[in-house]
Scaffold this motif. Structure first.
Motif, PDB file in Angstrom:
ATOM      1  N   UNK A  74       0.826  -1.206   0.000  1.00  0.00           N
ATOM      2  CA  UNK A  74       0.000   0.000   0.000  1.00  0.00           C
ATOM      3  C   UNK A  74       0.865   1.263   0.000  1.00  0.00           C
ATOM      4  N   UNK A  75       1.951   1.256   0.789  1.00  0.00           N
ATOM      5  CA  UNK A  75       2.844   2.419   0.820  1.00  0.00           C
ATOM      6  C   UNK A  75       3.470   2.663  -0.549  1.00  0.00           C
ATOM      7  N   UNK A  76       3.848   1.580  -1.221  1.00  0.00           N
ATOM      8  CA  UNK A  76       4.560   1.710  -2.484  1.00  0.00           C
ATOM      9  C   UNK A  76       3.638   1.926  -3.682  1.00  0.00           C
ATOM     10  N   UNK A  77       2.336   1.735  -3.474  1.00  0.00           N
ATOM     11  CA  UNK A  77       1.369   1.858  -4.572  1.00  0.00           C
ATOM     12  C   UNK A  77       0.206   2.731  -4.116  1.00  0.00           C
ATOM     13  N   UNK A  78       0.428   4.033  -3.992  1.00  0.00           N
ATOM     14  CA  UNK A  78      -0.612   4.914  -3.436  1.00  0.00           C
ATOM     15  C   UNK A  78      -1.890   4.939  -4.269  1.00  0.00           C
ATOM     16  N   UNK A  79      -1.802   4.542  -5.549  1.00  0.00           N
ATOM     17  CA  UNK A  79      -2.989   4.523  -6.401  1.00  0.00           C
ATOM     18  C   UNK A  79      -3.849   3.282  -6.174  1.00  0.00           C
ATOM     19  N   UNK A  80      -3.333   2.273  -5.466  1.00  0.00           N
ATOM     20  CA  UNK A  80      -4.036   0.991  -5.316  1.00  0.00           C
ATOM     21  C   UNK A  80      -5.182   1.103  -4.304  1.00  0.00           C
ATOM     22  N   UNK A  81      -6.260   0.398  -4.601  1.00  0.00           N
ATOM     23  CA  UNK A  81      -7.407   0.336  -3.688  1.00  0.00           C
ATOM     24  C   UNK A  81      -7.440  -0.986  -2.921  1.00  0.00           C
ATOM     25  N   UNK A  82      -6.542  -1.900  -3.280  1.00  0.00           N
ATOM     26  CA  UNK A  82      -6.528  -3.188  -2.600  1.00  0.00           C
ATOM     27  C   UNK A  82      -5.583  -4.163  -3.256  1.00  0.00           C
ATOM     28  N   UNK A  83      -5.642  -5.414  -2.798  1.00  0.00           N
ATOM     29  CA  UNK A  83      -4.746  -6.455  -3.304  1.00  0.00           C
ATOM     30  C   UNK A  83      -5.521  -7.753  -3.493  1.00  0.00           C
ATOM     31  N   UNK A  84      -5.021  -8.593  -4.398  1.00  0.00           N
ATOM     32  CA  UNK A  84      -5.443  -9.985  -4.491  1.00  0.00           C
ATOM     33  C   UNK A  84      -4.360 -10.812  -3.823  1.00  0.00           C
ATOM     34  N   UNK A  85      -4.763 -11.631  -2.850  1.00  0.00           N
ATOM     35  CA  UNK A  85      -3.820 -12.454  -2.091  1.00  0.00           C
ATOM     36  C   UNK A  85      -3.757 -13.833  -2.743  1.00  0.00           C
ATOM     37  N   UNK A  86      -2.615 -14.196  -3.284  1.00  0.00           N
ATOM     38  CA  UNK A  86      -2.464 -15.463  -3.973  1.00  0.00           C
ATOM     39  C   UNK A  86      -2.958 -16.636  -3.128  1.00  0.00           C
ATOM     40  N   UNK A  87      -3.841 -17.483  -3.724  1.00  0.00           N
ATOM     41  CA  UNK A  87      -4.359 -18.659  -3.032  1.00  0.00           C
ATOM     42  C   UNK A  87      -5.296 -18.367  -1.886  1.00  0.00           C
ATOM     43  N   UNK A  88      -5.789 -17.137  -1.777  1.00  0.00           N
ATOM     44  CA  UNK A  88      -6.453 -16.764  -0.524  1.00  0.00           C
ATOM     45  C   UNK A  88      -7.718 -15.940  -0.723  1.00  0.00           C
ATOM     46  N   UNK A  89      -7.616 -14.690  -1.173  1.00  0.00           N
ATOM     47  CA  UNK A  89      -8.771 -13.822  -1.236  1.00  0.00           C
ATOM     48  C   UNK A  89      -8.377 -12.425  -1.628  1.00  0.00           C
TER      49      UNK A  89
END
Length: 683
Positions: A172-187
């Motif tokens: 999140x710190x390195x990607x200020x434009x991001x609204x979230x993440x996809x967690x591999x194998x998870x959610x």
């Protein structure tokens, strides 16, 4: 004066309920959400930053404030300074206790670090089928970039914990434009400056993933392959009949290590999956999302017999497959266990897939069994999505073992309350719509049993079942016990509701009080049809299931002191009760080899709350004894040694005593519940 709910908490609960009420967003008890805000420290009077986050074991859709963990953010943000590294990250869970504000609320979950370390006021971590499909696709990272561009980042698989929280915080710190993440194998995880923004970002990720998958679906190529010849879903009536024939056997097998309750699912998603050519390959790969396989085990048992084959053939094959499943599971445990691993919990399947019929799921209670089935439907949806856009590639077996036998999961299991005495037991109570039957149904359910409330009056049975609770605890069954087809249907309904039956209470009855010369053949036939014949029919059909399950069981007859004591004007009723009393002895002798115990309860007249007495029997017996009907209970009490009236609850207590396990070596017994009628003493 009660404390007012903090505005951030109110917004968090409302957001959680909206997200959790839609199965497209997350599964039952899956995921968590948090909010941060300022409050006044009651000790210093100064402002303090707090985080409220869903605690361990809660459900977003039904979350209450009591289900939130409450932590101080200054202490949470200091934790990276004492983090001993990934090899010891589990130690950080104990550190959350030192971040608690006040009493701390609910126990913090393993995902607490994700919420506390990410610099956002509101964070959602969810398990949507569409998001997990991306997370479990072979080209998940590439596909995530195609779907979202730079608005959503990819996080390679990492077991939930403190390090994953650090990883997401750094992204999140390195990607200020991001609204979230996809967690591999998870959610997925999303965040926002406000609760509204966070929810909108969560839904954007979920709905974008859904559209991405839908746009790549091709009508000419099904992700699960072609329908196997002869494996299409049976017509509803046929598949339910076959399910009822197979379920008790499967439940017995799935209860080899510990008793289980069952649930049957024949949804379109399941029936389609088990009909297609790729289902054996995909099922063998197992589920991926930790929430899934913790409830479904790493993989299901899959029956490889046509639904058109004889039931006996299917049962024989299920027994072979179950033995192989147990061997494979033990080998899986031994491949990955080390000196610090918890003991193997059990080698039986939680999910059994049956082509043409559907899915059987098992758990320690009906809710757990039902939810396990719901999670496997989620897994099917994930497989469909992943196979549509790429290839389903779940996390590897070693990682699954690390989570299934995680000491933190083991600690969660140790915190569970001790099971009730009748937990995992399935009871059928005839005449359950009123009086003694109602009291018995309530008592058995209160002690942990699942109960089928059976009565000729379907509305009354429905009312009693509703009084007891949801369909996870009690279901109504309409049955005329004099009709063998209706009795068989009632037992089938019980099997389909809970997986089998363990405890049958023969309580249905009526009573006709007449002198011998006034007793007609019709009176005799009605009296014996309901009690003597009805008890026989119910016991016979129940015994078929109990023997097939091979789990032992109980049959209890509510007989009467009139089966022993000869009173006036009572020829039809008294002789029918004597018939029931001897059925107890005969069946105890016959069924003992199957570990089926048969016992009886001999009440005196139960006046208050009795459907029989309210239906005219009370007036008839009062006339025989020359007392007002409203005084009949007192009359019965005064002729007993204890001078006490017998109530429906007293009879229910005796049924519980006979079936709770304390009298495990008792069969063929009649327990008097008559406050002491010397003439009815057993000899």
């Amino acid at each position: 004066m009660a404390e007012q709910t903090h505005p951030a908490v109110s917004a968090l609960l409302q957001r959680s309920h909206r997200l959790g009420s839609d199965s497209r967003n997350t599964n039952y008890a899956g995921g968590n959400a948090s909010a941060k805000g300022e409050a006044t420290d009651p000790v210093t009077g100064e402002s303090v930053e707090l985080m409220w986050v869903k605690g361990s074991g809660g459900d977003l859709g039904t979350l209450q404030e009591s289900g939130l963990a409450v932590l101080r953010l200054d202490r949470m943000r200091a934790l990276p300074g004492v983090y001993p590294g990934i090899e010891r990250e589990d130690e950080m869970v104990a550190a959350f206790d030192y971040c608690a504000h006040g009493k701390g609320g609910a126990a913090p979950s393993i995902d607490t670090a994700m919420h506390g370390l990410v610099e956002a006021d509101h964070v959602d971590h969810l398990h949507p089928d569409s998001g997990i499909a991306l997370a479990c696709a072979a080209e998940g990272e590439k596909l995530t970039a195609e779907c979202f561009g730079d608005r959503v980042a990819w996080v390679p698989w990492r077991r939930p914990g403190f390090q994953l929280g650090l990883d997401i915080a750094a992204i999140k710190r390195d990607n200020p434009q991001a609204i979230g993440v996809v967690l591999g194998g998870h959610g997925i995880t999303a965040w926002g400056a406000t609760s509204e923004e966070c929810e909108a970002n969560s839904l954007e990720i979920i709905r974008s993933a859904e559209r991405f998958i839908d746009e790549r679906a091709t009508p000419s190529s099904h992700p699960f392959g072609e329908v196997i010849d002869g494996y299409a879903a049976l017509p509803e009536e046929q598949r339910r009949a076959r399910a009822a024939a197979l379920l008790p056997v499967v439940r017995g097998l799935a209860s080899t290590d510990r008793p289980q309750v069952g649930h049957y699912t024949d949804s379109e998603a399941v029936l389609d999956f088990v009909s297609r050519s790729e289902h054996p390959r995909l099922a063998a790969l197992g589920t991926s999302c930790p929430d899934h396989f913790l409830r479904t085990k790493v993989r299901p048992l899959v029956l490889d017999v046509s639904p058109h084959a004889p039931v006996e053939e299917a049962i024989a094959r299920l027994k072979e497959l179950h033995a192989a499943y147990r061997e494979d599971y033990r080998a899986y445990y031994e491949r990955h266990a080390d000196a610090d691993s918890p003991p193997m919990r059990g080698a039986d399947p939680a999910i059994v897939l049956v082509p043409g019929v559907g899915m059987f799921s098992f758990g320690k209670d009906k809710q757990t069994a039902r939810v396990a089935g719901e999670f496997y439907v989620n897994a099917i949806n994930v497989m469909r999505g992943a196979e549509t856009i790429s290839r389903y590639a779940p996390i590897d077996e070693a990682e699954k073992f690390r989570i299934e036998y995680w000491e933190l999961e083991e600690a969660k299991l140790r915190r569970m309350p001790a099971p009730k005495p009748l937990a995992t037991r399935v009871a059928l109570v005839t005449g359950g719509g009123s009086g003694i039957g109602r009291a018995i149904a309530h008592r058995l359910a209160a002690e942990g049993a699942c109960v089928a409330v059976a009565d000729r009056d379907g509305a009354a049975a429905g009312e009693v079942a509703a009084e007891i609770g949801t369909s996870d605890v009690a279901v109504p069954v309409t049955v005329d016990v004099t009709d063998p087809d209706a009795v068989a249907a009632a037992l089938r309904e019980t099997v389909l509701a809970f997986g089998g039956v363990d405890l049958v209470v023969n309580n249905a009855g009526l009573s006709i009080s007449k002198p011998l010369l006034e007793t007609t053949e019709a009176d005799w036939d009605i009296q014996h049809g309901v009690m003597a014949r009805g008890s026989f029919l119910v016991a016979r059909e129940a015994a078929r299931i109990l023997v097939e399950q091979d789990m032992g069981g109980d049959i209890v007859y509510i007989a009467s002191k009139n089966g022993v004591f000869a009173g006036p004007n009572n020829i039809a009723y008294g002789s029918a009760k004597a018939d029931q009393a001897h059925q107890v002895r005969l069946l105890a002798a016959e069924l003992g080899e199957h570990r089926i115990r048969v016992n009886g309860v001999n009440p005196d007249g139960v006046v208050r709350g009795s459907g029989i007495f309210a239906g005219g029997w009370g007036a008839q017996r009062a006339a025989v004894y020359g007392v007002p009907e409203e005084k009949l209970g007192e009359f019965y009490a005064q002729r007993t040694l204890l001078k006490r009236e017998v109530l429906p609850e007293n009879v229910a207590n005796a049924v519980f005593a006979l079936t709770s396990g304390e009298l495990s070596h008792t069969t063929g017994l009649h327990v008097p519940v008559d406050a002491g009628v010397a003439a009815a003493f057993l000899r």
